[in-house]
Design a protein around this motif. Structure first.
Motif, PDB file in Angstrom:
ATOM      1  N   SER A  58     -11.249 -11.816 -10.400  1.00  0.00           N
ATOM      2  CA  SER A  58      -9.860 -11.516 -10.529  1.00  0.00           C
ATOM      3  C   SER A  58      -9.143 -11.620  -9.419  1.00  0.00           C
ATOM      4  O   SER A  58      -9.825 -11.434  -8.346  1.00  0.00           O
ATOM      5  N   ASP A  59      -7.726 -11.918  -9.406  1.00  0.00           N
ATOM      6  CA  ASP A  59      -6.946 -12.180  -8.248  1.00  0.00           C
ATOM      7  C   ASP A  59      -5.837 -11.249  -8.252  1.00  0.00           C
ATOM      8  O   ASP A  59      -5.187 -10.996  -9.505  1.00  0.00           O
ATOM      9  N   THR A  60      -5.404 -10.555  -7.386  1.00  0.00           N
ATOM     10  CA  THR A  60      -4.195  -9.881  -7.219  1.00  0.00           C
ATOM     11  C   THR A  60      -3.141 -10.320  -6.192  1.00  0.00           C
ATOM     12  O   THR A  60      -3.423 -10.750  -5.089  1.00  0.00           O
ATOM     13  N   TYR A  61      -1.718 -10.082  -6.654  1.00  0.00           N
ATOM     14  CA  TYR A  61      -0.655 -10.734  -5.892  1.00  0.00           C
ATOM     15  C   TYR A  61       0.307  -9.600  -5.858  1.00  0.00           C
ATOM     16  O   TYR A  61       0.448  -8.954  -6.807  1.00  0.00           O
ATOM     17  N   VAL A  62       0.915  -9.395  -4.707  1.00  0.00           N
ATOM     18  CA  VAL A  62       2.181  -8.583  -4.725  1.00  0.00           C
ATOM     19  C   VAL A  62       3.317  -9.304  -4.895  1.00  0.00           C
ATOM     20  O   VAL A  62       3.501 -10.526  -4.156  1.00  0.00           O
ATOM     21  N   VAL A  63       4.011  -9.044  -5.568  1.00  0.00           N
ATOM     22  CA  VAL A  63       5.235  -9.679  -6.037  1.00  0.00           C
ATOM     23  C   VAL A  63       6.583  -8.817  -5.959  1.00  0.00           C
ATOM     24  O   VAL A  63       6.394  -7.705  -5.867  1.00  0.00           O
ATOM     25  N   SER A  64       7.584  -9.259  -5.431  1.00  0.00           N
ATOM     26  CA  SER A  64       8.966  -8.563  -5.084  1.00  0.00           C
ATOM     27  C   SER A  64       9.908  -8.789  -6.207  1.00  0.00           C
ATOM     28  O   SER A  64      10.960  -7.883  -6.020  1.00  0.00           O
ATOM     29  N   GLY A  65       9.991  -9.495  -7.160  1.00  0.00           N
ATOM     30  CA  GLY A  65      10.800  -9.909  -8.169  1.00  0.00           C
ATOM     31  C   GLY A  65      10.530 -11.211  -8.713  1.00  0.00           C
ATOM     32  O   GLY A  65       9.758 -12.055  -8.383  1.00  0.00           O
ATOM     33  N   SER A 126      12.240   2.263  -4.166  1.00  0.00           N
ATOM     34  CA  SER A 126      11.025   3.411  -4.878  1.00  0.00           C
ATOM     35  C   SER A 126       9.718   2.355  -5.302  1.00  0.00           C
ATOM     36  O   SER A 126       8.659   2.562  -5.168  1.00  0.00           O
ATOM     37  N   ASP A 127      10.031   1.060  -5.983  1.00  0.00           N
ATOM     38  CA  ASP A 127       8.912   0.296  -6.457  1.00  0.00           C
ATOM     39  C   ASP A 127       8.127  -0.187  -5.245  1.00  0.00           C
ATOM     40  O   ASP A 127       7.126  -0.469  -5.347  1.00  0.00           O
ATOM     41  N   MET A 128       8.920  -0.735  -4.030  1.00  0.00           N
ATOM     42  CA  MET A 128       8.352  -1.140  -2.902  1.00  0.00           C
ATOM     43  C   MET A 128       7.300  -0.042  -2.368  1.00  0.00           C
ATOM     44  O   MET A 128       6.287  -0.306  -2.026  1.00  0.00           O
ATOM     45  N   VAL A 129       7.735   1.212  -2.249  1.00  0.00           N
ATOM     46  CA  VAL A 129       7.065   2.123  -1.727  1.00  0.00           C
ATOM     47  C   VAL A 129       5.793   2.253  -2.544  1.00  0.00           C
ATOM     48  O   VAL A 129       4.339   2.571  -2.187  1.00  0.00           O
TER      49      VAL A 129
END
Length: 141
Positions: A58-65, A126-129
């Motif tokens: 599995s691979d994980t990515y951080v997305v901002s929108g 809040s989501d970013m934190v």
């Protein structure tokens, strides 16, 4: 188990194009998991961690929108900003949180009597934190 085509792109680059068994998406209206034969859906993304499960792990990515388009045979994600989780260092995370804080301050200054935009900016912050908590990083006060 049937698979589906997964593609993830951001304005900077194409991050992934892989055959996946499932994709876990941080949707604006809640998290969802897309698998083969999923009903056609288009959703906006909230800042969060997107996980792609495939034959190699599995691979994980951080997305901002951004947006995700889900069909029976594929998932296409067009992210406002996306990074492999391994590239999100404390320094990168701090910069992302600071951008969200600046957007919140700007909304507070520009929309004195309009709670909607201020609330939206507060939710973004809040989501970013919260992303930090998911990936083992801590936001500065």
């Amino acid at each position: 188990m049937a698979n589906l085509q997964f593609d993830l792109v951001s304005p900077e680059r194409r991050l992934a194009s892989v055959e996946a068994s499932e994709v876990r998406i941080p949707g604006a209206d809640g998290d969802l998991t897309a698998m083969a034969n999923h009903a056609p859906t288009i959703t906006t993304l909230r800042p969060g961690v997107l996980t792609v499960v495939h034959g190699g792990g599995s691979d994980t990515y951080v997305v901002s929108g951004g947006f995700a388009e889900i069909t029976a045979t594929g998932v296409s994600v067009l992210a406002e900003r996306a990074l492999p989780q391994a590239e999100v260092t404390q320094e990168v995370f701090d910069a992302m949180v600071e951008e969200a804080k600046a957007a919140h301050r700007k909304a507070q200054d520009n929309f004195k009597n309009e709670p909607g935009p201020v609330d939206d900016a507060a939710k973004l912050l809040s989501d970013m934190v919260a992303i930090g908590g998911h990936i083992g990083l801590t936001a500065k006060n």
